[in-house]
Scaffold this motif. Sequence first.
Motif, PDB file in Angstrom:
ATOM      1  N   ILE A 175       0.813  -1.214   0.000  1.00 37.09           N
ATOM      2  CA  ILE A 175       0.000   0.000   0.000  1.00 37.09           C
ATOM      3  C   ILE A 175       0.846   1.264   0.000  1.00 37.09           C
ATOM      4  CG2 ILE A 175      -1.912  -1.143   1.177  1.00 37.09           C
ATOM      5  CD1 ILE A 175      -1.020   0.351   3.716  1.00 37.09           C
ATOM      6  N   GLY A 176       2.144   1.121   0.229  1.00 38.86           N
ATOM      7  CA  GLY A 176       3.021   2.284   0.203  1.00 38.86           C
ATOM      8  C   GLY A 176       3.458   2.665  -1.199  1.00 38.86           C
ATOM      9  N   ARG A 177       3.061   1.866  -2.209  1.00 34.84           N
ATOM     10  CA  ARG A 177       3.464   2.143  -3.584  1.00 34.84           C
ATOM     11  C   ARG A 177       2.263   2.565  -4.426  1.00 34.84           C
ATOM     12  NH1 ARG A 177       7.845  -2.637  -5.134  1.00 34.84           N
ATOM     13  NH2 ARG A 177       9.343  -2.152  -3.444  1.00 34.84           N
ATOM     14  N   PRO A 178       2.494   3.447  -5.393  1.00 38.68           N
ATOM     15  CA  PRO A 178       1.370   3.904  -6.237  1.00 38.68           C
ATOM     16  C   PRO A 178       0.754   2.743  -7.019  1.00 38.68           C
ATOM     17  CG  PRO A 178       3.312   5.332  -6.491  1.00 38.68           C
ATOM     18  CD  PRO A 178       3.765   4.137  -5.714  1.00 38.68           C
ATOM     19  N   GLY A 179      -0.536   2.841  -7.267  1.00 37.92           N
ATOM     20  CA  GLY A 179      -1.241   1.872  -8.089  1.00 37.92           C
ATOM     21  C   GLY A 179      -1.799   0.671  -7.354  1.00 37.92           C
ATOM     22  N   TRP A 180      -1.557   0.560  -6.047  1.00 37.92           N
ATOM     23  CA  TRP A 180      -2.034  -0.613  -5.322  1.00 37.92           C
ATOM     24  C   TRP A 180      -3.562  -0.681  -5.325  1.00 37.92           C
ATOM     25  CZ3 TRP A 180      -5.267  -0.494  -1.086  1.00 37.92           C
ATOM     26  CH2 TRP A 180      -5.484   0.762  -0.514  1.00 37.92           C
ATOM     27  N   ILE A 181      -4.201   0.479  -5.261  1.00 38.58           N
ATOM     28  CA  ILE A 181      -5.660   0.505  -5.145  1.00 38.58           C
ATOM     29  C   ILE A 181      -6.322  -0.054  -6.402  1.00 38.58           C
ATOM     30  CG2 ILE A 181      -5.894   2.848  -6.061  1.00 38.58           C
ATOM     31  CD1 ILE A 181      -7.880   1.439  -3.098  1.00 38.58           C
ATOM     32  N   ASP A 182      -5.659   0.068  -7.559  1.00 40.85           N
ATOM     33  CA  ASP A 182      -6.256  -0.406  -8.810  1.00 40.85           C
ATOM     34  C   ASP A 182      -6.352  -1.930  -8.852  1.00 40.85           C
ATOM     35  OD1 ASP A 182      -6.418   2.228  -9.684  1.00 40.85           O
ATOM     36  OD2 ASP A 182      -4.406   2.171 -10.547  1.00 40.85           O
ATOM     37  N   ARG A 183      -5.524  -2.609  -8.083  1.00 38.61           N
ATOM     38  CA  ARG A 183      -5.523  -4.068  -8.104  1.00 38.61           C
ATOM     39  C   ARG A 183      -6.722  -4.654  -7.368  1.00 38.61           C
ATOM     40  NH1 ARG A 183      -0.095  -6.896  -6.709  1.00 38.61           N
ATOM     41  NH2 ARG A 183      -1.353  -8.521  -7.676  1.00 38.61           N
ATOM     42  N   LEU A 184      -7.405  -3.853  -6.573  1.00 40.42           N
ATOM     43  CA  LEU A 184      -8.521  -4.371  -5.789  1.00 40.42           C
ATOM     44  C   LEU A 184      -9.776  -4.588  -6.632  1.00 40.42           C
ATOM     45  CD1 LEU A 184      -6.562  -3.506  -3.555  1.00 40.42           C
ATOM     46  CD2 LEU A 184      -8.501  -2.595  -2.280  1.00 40.42           C
ATOM     47  N   MET A 222      -0.728   6.920   5.921  1.00 42.13           N
ATOM     48  CA  MET A 222      -2.155   6.957   6.228  1.00 42.13           C
ATOM     49  C   MET A 222      -2.852   7.996   5.353  1.00 42.13           C
ATOM     50  SD  MET A 222      -3.987   7.800   9.874  1.00 42.13           S
ATOM     51  CE  MET A 222      -5.716   8.266   9.939  1.00 42.13           C
ATOM     52  N   THR A 223      -2.245   9.161   5.190  1.00 44.89           N
ATOM     53  CA  THR A 223      -2.838  10.204   4.352  1.00 44.89           C
ATOM     54  C   THR A 223      -2.999   9.725   2.915  1.00 44.89           C
ATOM     55  OG1 THR A 223      -1.861  11.944   5.736  1.00 44.89           O
ATOM     56  CG2 THR A 223      -2.554  12.567   3.513  1.00 44.89           C
ATOM     57  N   THR A 224      -1.968   9.067   2.386  1.00 43.69           N
ATOM     58  CA  THR A 224      -2.011   8.587   1.002  1.00 43.69           C
ATOM     59  C   THR A 224      -3.060   7.496   0.819  1.00 43.69           C
ATOM     60  OG1 THR A 224       0.339   9.102   0.712  1.00 43.69           O
ATOM     61  CG2 THR A 224      -0.647   7.560  -0.847  1.00 43.69           C
ATOM     62  N   VAL A 225      -3.116   6.549   1.763  1.00 46.63           N
ATOM     63  CA  VAL A 225      -4.067   5.445   1.652  1.00 46.63           C
ATOM     64  C   VAL A 225      -5.503   5.962   1.696  1.00 46.63           C
ATOM     65  CG1 VAL A 225      -4.954   3.387   2.821  1.00 46.63           C
ATOM     66  CG2 VAL A 225      -2.491   3.705   2.569  1.00 46.63           C
ATOM     67  N   LEU A 226      -5.798   6.869   2.608  1.00 39.27           N
ATOM     68  CA  LEU A 226      -7.155   7.403   2.695  1.00 39.27           C
ATOM     69  C   LEU A 226      -7.513   8.202   1.443  1.00 39.27           C
ATOM     70  CD1 LEU A 226      -7.003   6.395   5.606  1.00 39.27           C
ATOM     71  CD2 LEU A 226      -8.119   8.508   6.319  1.00 39.27           C
ATOM     72  N   SER A 227      -6.538   8.889   0.875  1.00 34.50           N
ATOM     73  CA  SER A 227      -6.786   9.617  -0.366  1.00 34.50           C
ATOM     74  C   SER A 227      -7.070   8.651  -1.512  1.00 34.50           C
ATOM     75  CB  SER A 227      -5.581  10.502  -0.701  1.00 34.50           C
ATOM     76  OG  SER A 227      -5.764  11.164  -1.932  1.00 34.50           O
ATOM     77  N   ASP A 228      -6.298   7.554  -1.580  1.00 32.16           N
ATOM     78  CA  ASP A 228      -6.523   6.547  -2.624  1.00 32.16           C
ATOM     79  C   ASP A 228      -7.903   5.904  -2.487  1.00 32.16           C
ATOM     80  OD1 ASP A 228      -4.007   7.050  -3.620  1.00 32.16           O
ATOM     81  OD2 ASP A 228      -3.056   5.340  -2.645  1.00 32.16           O
ATOM     82  N   LEU A 229      -8.293   5.592  -1.251  1.00 31.79           N
ATOM     83  CA  LEU A 229      -9.599   4.970  -1.030  1.00 31.79           C
ATOM     84  C   LEU A 229     -10.731   5.912  -1.402  1.00 31.79           C
ATOM     85  CD1 LEU A 229      -8.939   3.216   2.406  1.00 31.79           C
ATOM     86  CD2 LEU A 229      -9.431   2.063   0.248  1.00 31.79           C
ATOM     87  N   ARG A 271      -8.650  12.576   7.944  1.00 29.88           N
ATOM     88  CA  ARG A 271      -7.954  13.238   6.845  1.00 29.88           C
ATOM     89  C   ARG A 271      -8.982  13.891   5.935  1.00 29.88           C
ATOM     90  NH1 ARG A 271      -4.516  11.988   9.851  1.00 29.88           N
ATOM     91  NH2 ARG A 271      -2.400  11.203   9.427  1.00 29.88           N
ATOM     92  N   GLU A 272      -8.515  14.682   4.980  1.00 26.46           N
ATOM     93  CA  GLU A 272      -9.408  15.357   4.045  1.00 26.46           C
ATOM     94  C   GLU A 272     -10.223  14.333   3.262  1.00 26.46           C
ATOM     95  OE1 GLU A 272      -9.206  18.533   0.316  1.00 26.46           O
ATOM     96  OE2 GLU A 272      -7.370  17.901   1.342  1.00 26.46           O
ATOM     97  N   GLY A 273     -11.508  14.582   3.141  1.00 27.30           N
ATOM     98  CA  GLY A 273     -12.397  13.665   2.447  1.00 27.30           C
ATOM     99  C   GLY A 273     -13.017  12.616   3.341  1.00 27.30           C
ATOM    100  N   TRP A 274     -12.682  12.631   4.632  1.00 23.83           N
ATOM    101  CA  TRP A 274     -13.226  11.668   5.593  1.00 23.83           C
ATOM    102  C   TRP A 274     -13.718  12.406   6.823  1.00 23.83           C
ATOM    103  CZ3 TRP A 274     -13.397   6.384   4.587  1.00 23.83           C
ATOM    104  CH2 TRP A 274     -12.691   5.964   3.446  1.00 23.83           C
ATOM    105  N   GLN A 275     -14.744  11.851   7.437  1.00 21.41           N
ATOM    106  CA  GLN A 275     -15.319  12.443   8.647  1.00 21.41           C
ATOM    107  C   GLN A 275     -15.326  11.413   9.766  1.00 21.41           C
ATOM    108  OE1 GLN A 275     -19.234  14.065   8.092  1.00 21.41           O
ATOM    109  NE2 GLN A 275     -19.624  14.306  10.270  1.00 21.41           N
ATOM    110  N   LEU A 276     -14.916  11.827  10.943  1.00 26.82           N
ATOM    111  CA  LEU A 276     -14.913  10.942  12.100  1.00 26.82           C
ATOM    112  C   LEU A 276     -16.335  10.781  12.613  1.00 26.82           C
ATOM    113  CD1 LEU A 276     -13.223   9.335  14.181  1.00 26.82           C
ATOM    114  CD2 LEU A 276     -13.086  11.448  15.540  1.00 26.82           C
ATOM    115  N   MET A 277     -16.846   9.540  12.586  1.00 27.16           N
ATOM    116  CA  MET A 277     -18.197   9.265  13.063  1.00 27.16           C
ATOM    117  C   MET A 277     -18.216   9.008  14.562  1.00 27.16           C
ATOM    118  SD  MET A 277     -19.474   6.655  10.052  1.00 27.16           S
ATOM    119  CE  MET A 277     -20.968   6.240  10.959  1.00 27.16           C
TER     120      MET A 277
END
Length: 323
Positions: free
Chosen positions: A141-150, A173-180, A226-232
């Motif tokens: 998950i630390g490398r670009p493009g991981w999210i596309d494999r899902l 964490m910031t990058t992963v949440l942005s990718d998601l 992070r940006e784009g997410w809200q704590l419930m």
Amino acid sequence: MTVQAVQRPATALGGIAETACAPLVARALAADVAPDLGFRDRAAETIYRSMQPELEPHRAAKPAMLAMIATTWVIDQIVGSFTSRHPHAQIVDLGAGLSTRFQRIDNGMLTWIDVDLPEIVSLRETLFPFCDRRHLIGADIGRPGWIDRLELRRAPTLVVAEGLFAYAPAETMTTVLSDLAAVTGPQTELLYDYTSPLIAKRLSPRPTSADTPMRRGIRRQRELTREGWQLMRIHAVYEAMGLPYSAIGPVLRRLTRLCPHGVAHLVCTAAPVVEREAEAATAPVPPAPPAREAVETRAAPRPAAATRPPAAPPPPARQQLPK
């Protein structure tokens, strides 16, 4: 229907991190470590029995095992509640390690995606029987493009990151949440555990080498999202640990203004990138403003200089008459 782990002879655990083995051992011993919690992980027990000589060195101290068991139990309750509302949901387990949550939670209708490093995924393939609704993705998950494999589908989605962000840098964490957020969109929910710096130090694995990771502590509530997410909501883990932790936890919470050991429950508020691009492509183009008429820029001719009228001739001289 619950799928049981396959009993198999011990296999070398070379390259498998302490952070993957220790939680498995804790869950396998939960009946002895946390009998009052009523938590039982039979799949973990089966794996532990088949690999006990290699897993035994990863047995943590009892307080650390209790914290791992309580964290897993709290997350199980939230996942169970989510899947009861969405029986055909899509569950993504980031940094799955040797997690057996699919075996505990599966209702026979879920789509489950376990994501971890390729070497851990290879081990998981030997531990569990095949299921066409469970997918194993070897990705960093630390490398670009991981999210596309899902290859996520459009469905109610819950992402679980148990034990992942506790060790990953804040930038990861910031990058992963942005990718998601870019591919899942609004109403996708996320669960991950965290601790305060003091508890993080106590729960970090025993250093066996220079590469042994240390837990990262959270000091302020604003660090949880992070940006784009809200704590419930924040689900307190110490409440499930019994005394003395259930008594100490509220005191620490009042002192630090943050639950010292909890599970952060977030919801995505950003639209997926694909939808944002589609909206931008289909948005009506405003009409161009009418062209302005050209303005003559030549200087107007200067008026001719006024001419003075000719001077009147002088009056004739008067003749002098003789006297």
